[in-house]
Motif scaffolding. Sequence first.
Motif, mmCIF file in Angstrom:
data_model
loop_
_atom_site.group_PDB
_atom_site.id
_atom_site.type_symbol
_atom_site.label_atom_id
_atom_site.label_comp_id
_atom_site.label_asym_id
_atom_site.label_seq_id
_atom_site.Cartn_x
_atom_site.Cartn_y
_atom_site.Cartn_z
ATOM 1 N N SER A 198 7.668 50.594 76.372
ATOM 2 C CA SER A 198 8.171 50.754 74.803
ATOM 3 C C SER A 198 8.089 51.900 74.371
ATOM 4 O O SER A 198 7.409 52.454 73.327
ATOM 5 C CB SER A 198 7.070 49.815 73.921
ATOM 6 O OG SER A 198 7.492 48.212 74.102
ATOM 7 N N PRO A 199 8.793 52.883 75.129
ATOM 8 C CA PRO A 199 8.621 54.534 74.686
ATOM 9 C C PRO A 199 9.082 54.739 73.490
ATOM 10 O O PRO A 199 9.184 55.974 72.801
ATOM 11 C CB PRO A 199 9.014 55.137 75.791
ATOM 12 C CG PRO A 199 10.202 54.105 76.519
ATOM 13 C CD PRO A 199 9.315 52.792 76.361
ATOM 14 N N LEU A 200 10.144 53.878 72.883
ATOM 15 C CA LEU A 200 10.891 54.090 71.795
ATOM 16 C C LEU A 200 10.222 52.920 70.684
ATOM 17 O O LEU A 200 11.009 52.985 69.630
ATOM 18 C CB LEU A 200 12.263 53.471 71.872
ATOM 19 C CG LEU A 200 13.249 54.064 73.123
ATOM 20 C CD1 LEU A 200 14.409 53.545 73.362
ATOM 21 C CD2 LEU A 200 13.167 55.562 73.248
ATOM 22 N N ALA A 201 9.020 52.588 70.994
ATOM 23 C CA ALA A 201 8.330 51.559 69.980
ATOM 24 C C ALA A 201 9.470 50.556 69.687
ATOM 25 O O ALA A 201 9.589 50.169 68.576
ATOM 26 C CB ALA A 201 8.105 52.174 68.603
ATOM 27 N N ILE A 202 9.931 49.822 70.702
ATOM 28 C CA ILE A 202 10.783 48.815 70.864
ATOM 29 C C ILE A 202 12.034 49.131 69.781
ATOM 30 O O ILE A 202 12.642 48.286 69.034
ATOM 31 C CB ILE A 202 10.357 47.328 70.474
ATOM 32 C CG1 ILE A 202 9.509 47.398 69.265
ATOM 33 C CG2 ILE A 202 9.497 46.847 71.772
ATOM 34 C CD1 ILE A 202 8.907 46.181 68.993
ATOM 35 N N LEU A 206 13.153 55.292 66.275
ATOM 36 C CA LEU A 206 14.195 56.025 66.358
ATOM 37 C C LEU A 206 14.652 56.376 64.887
ATOM 38 O O LEU A 206 15.720 57.375 64.602
ATOM 39 C CB LEU A 206 15.397 55.444 66.997
ATOM 40 C CG LEU A 206 15.087 54.757 68.405
ATOM 41 C CD1 LEU A 206 16.261 53.992 69.259
ATOM 42 C CD2 LEU A 206 14.737 56.038 69.124
ATOM 43 N N LYS A 240 13.685 50.593 77.703
ATOM 44 C CA LYS A 240 14.664 49.349 78.058
ATOM 45 C C LYS A 240 16.160 49.499 77.285
ATOM 46 O O LYS A 240 15.889 49.784 76.020
ATOM 47 C CB LYS A 240 13.912 48.021 77.655
ATOM 48 C CG LYS A 240 14.877 46.935 77.442
ATOM 49 C CD LYS A 240 15.182 46.378 76.142
ATOM 50 C CE LYS A 240 16.168 45.235 76.242
ATOM 51 N NZ LYS A 240 16.740 44.982 74.807
ATOM 52 N N SER A 241 17.174 49.425 77.680
ATOM 53 C CA SER A 241 18.342 49.190 77.227
ATOM 54 C C SER A 241 19.361 47.983 78.009
ATOM 55 O O SER A 241 19.466 48.193 79.313
ATOM 56 C CB SER A 241 19.081 50.315 77.034
ATOM 57 O OG SER A 241 20.207 50.170 76.182
ATOM 58 N N THR A 242 20.061 47.521 77.320
ATOM 59 C CA THR A 242 21.091 46.619 78.221
ATOM 60 C C THR A 242 22.555 47.202 77.895
ATOM 61 O O THR A 242 23.270 46.905 78.623
ATOM 62 C CB THR A 242 21.384 45.110 77.356
ATOM 63 O OG1 THR A 242 21.547 45.442 76.125
ATOM 64 C CG2 THR A 242 20.168 44.327 77.738
ATOM 65 N N HIS A 243 22.516 48.402 77.418
ATOM 66 C CA HIS A 243 23.898 49.185 77.171
ATOM 67 C C HIS A 243 24.066 50.318 78.104
ATOM 68 O O HIS A 243 23.167 51.227 78.084
ATOM 69 C CB HIS A 243 24.137 49.673 75.604
ATOM 70 C CG HIS A 243 23.989 48.571 74.643
ATOM 71 N ND1 HIS A 243 22.944 48.190 73.837
ATOM 72 C CD2 HIS A 243 24.930 47.789 74.117
ATOM 73 C CE1 HIS A 243 23.127 47.055 73.158
ATOM 74 N NE2 HIS A 243 24.729 46.867 73.194
ATOM 75 N N ARG A 246 23.483 53.829 76.352
ATOM 76 C CA ARG A 246 21.967 54.219 76.082
ATOM 77 C C ARG A 246 21.359 54.402 77.344
ATOM 78 O O ARG A 246 20.536 55.159 77.422
ATOM 79 C CB ARG A 246 21.676 52.836 75.450
ATOM 80 C CG ARG A 246 22.097 52.870 73.717
ATOM 81 C CD ARG A 246 21.605 51.852 73.173
ATOM 82 N NE ARG A 246 22.124 51.690 71.785
ATOM 83 C CZ ARG A 246 21.866 50.814 71.025
ATOM 84 N NH1 ARG A 246 21.092 50.106 71.409
ATOM 85 N NH2 ARG A 246 22.074 50.751 69.569
ATOM 86 N N GLU A 249 21.944 57.940 78.045
ATOM 87 C CA GLU A 249 21.257 58.855 77.330
ATOM 88 C C GLU A 249 19.835 58.678 77.538
ATOM 89 O O GLU A 249 19.225 59.802 77.330
ATOM 90 C CB GLU A 249 21.643 58.336 75.666
ATOM 91 C CG GLU A 249 21.085 58.792 74.681
ATOM 92 C CD GLU A 249 21.108 58.121 73.219
ATOM 93 O OE1 GLU A 249 21.946 57.425 73.015
ATOM 94 O OE2 GLU A 249 20.234 58.332 72.409
ATOM 95 N N ASN A 250 19.159 57.722 77.776
ATOM 96 C CA ASN A 250 17.970 57.773 77.948
ATOM 97 C C ASN A 250 17.227 58.563 79.064
ATOM 98 O O ASN A 250 16.153 59.002 79.084
ATOM 99 C CB ASN A 250 17.307 56.128 77.891
ATOM 100 C CG ASN A 250 17.674 55.584 76.758
ATOM 101 O OD1 ASN A 250 17.763 56.022 75.647
ATOM 102 N ND2 ASN A 250 17.305 54.132 76.764
HETATM 103 P P1 A2P Z 1 19.474 47.686 73.606
HETATM 104 O O1 A2P Z 1 18.956 46.841 74.867
HETATM 105 O O2 A2P Z 1 20.627 46.692 72.784
HETATM 106 O O3 A2P Z 1 20.139 49.187 74.071
HETATM 107 P P2 A2P Z 1 11.644 50.139 74.111
HETATM 108 O O4 A2P Z 1 12.075 50.856 75.231
HETATM 109 O O5 A2P Z 1 10.777 51.081 73.307
HETATM 110 O O6 A2P Z 1 11.083 48.695 74.314
HETATM 111 O O7 A2P Z 1 12.758 49.995 73.220
HETATM 112 C C1 A2P Z 1 13.950 49.104 73.466
HETATM 113 C C2 A2P Z 1 14.845 48.683 72.074
HETATM 114 O O8 A2P Z 1 15.502 50.287 71.747
HETATM 115 C C3 A2P Z 1 15.739 47.912 72.492
HETATM 116 O O9 A2P Z 1 15.964 47.092 71.311
HETATM 117 C C4 A2P Z 1 17.214 48.797 72.787
HETATM 118 O O10 A2P Z 1 18.282 47.990 72.411
HETATM 119 C C5 A2P Z 1 16.867 50.094 72.162
HETATM 120 N N1 A2P Z 1 17.245 51.144 72.589
HETATM 121 C C6 A2P Z 1 17.189 51.419 73.720
HETATM 122 N N2 A2P Z 1 17.601 52.838 74.186
HETATM 123 C C7 A2P Z 1 18.266 53.310 72.839
HETATM 124 C C8 A2P Z 1 19.052 54.287 72.427
HETATM 125 N N3 A2P Z 1 19.124 55.365 73.393
HETATM 126 N N4 A2P Z 1 19.605 54.483 71.267
HETATM 127 C C9 A2P Z 1 19.058 53.472 70.373
HETATM 128 N N5 A2P Z 1 18.498 52.277 70.703
HETATM 129 C C10 A2P Z 1 18.238 51.856 71.903
#
Ligand code: A2P
Length: 276
Positions: A198-202, A206, A240-243, A246, A249-250
Amino acid sequence: MKTLTDVFVLSNGVKMPKIGLGTWQIADGDDCYNSVRYALKHGYRHIDTAAAYRNEKSVGKAIRDSGVPREEIFVTSKLQSHIKTYEGALEAFEQTMKELEFDYLDLYLIHAPWPWNEIGKDCKAGNIEAWKAFEKIYKDGRVRAIGVSNFNVDDLENVIKNTEIIPHVNQISFFIGNNQEETHHYCKSKNILVEAYSPLAIGFALSNPHIMDMAKKYNKTPAQICIRYCIEKGTAPLPKSTHENRIIENASVDFEISSEDVLFLDGIKDDPRRWS
Ligand code: A2P
């Protein structure tokens, strides 16, 4: 992207790519399969799953279908948190290997020191039992490294004092505003690599104004600041992302945050999950 090929070296010499794709809360089936395929297509070589995520099948299939040789990908899975016996842990490992359809794993973790539905329960004896099974799996050559997740200093000391092998990794919730100084400091002192889930705090980090300002300063996105921060701290982020956009980007974090700015971010002590 260099950061995708950069590695941390674990205490046993095993190399782990610094950034991994986290798959918590990605549903089994197309979502998980596609996320892993996107990640591998764009250069990720580190995928994190768990039996509890119920998506190991899709992770394994995506890896096989990707055409990237298995040995070039670092794959982690985890023992479900309610399993705290020696035999139970051995059986669960076999089940994970069956789901993934792999003949070895890179990293196997005890998912938590207590069952998720009994957070805080004293499972010290059970964690020692499970860890002894991990030592056997490791010595048998079925897994290249072993570790724990969500362990605090007490939980780690319990395992370290009562077993033979010091965990190679502790995977914890780690992000700006929640940098777990005590656990991180202890892990460093024992040469235990910290992985940041959860490096993006889920996602909550952001929209934090300080992080948004920092992103402007570096001409990066807030997500990139959060992920780079983990790397500057010596932890392995698992965004984590499904896009697809992103996921790209990450991992585009070939820049440095100055030590001054890292200190500033260290100073943020509020959990961003409460910022919104
Ligand atoms: P999504 O999977 O729809 O892209 P964490 O890694 O802290 O658990 O955060 C995951 C959450 O942040 C998911 O809801 C994900 O959504 C979203 N997320 C991941 N990468 C990004 C990004 N680069 N910009 C915006 N939201 C992101």
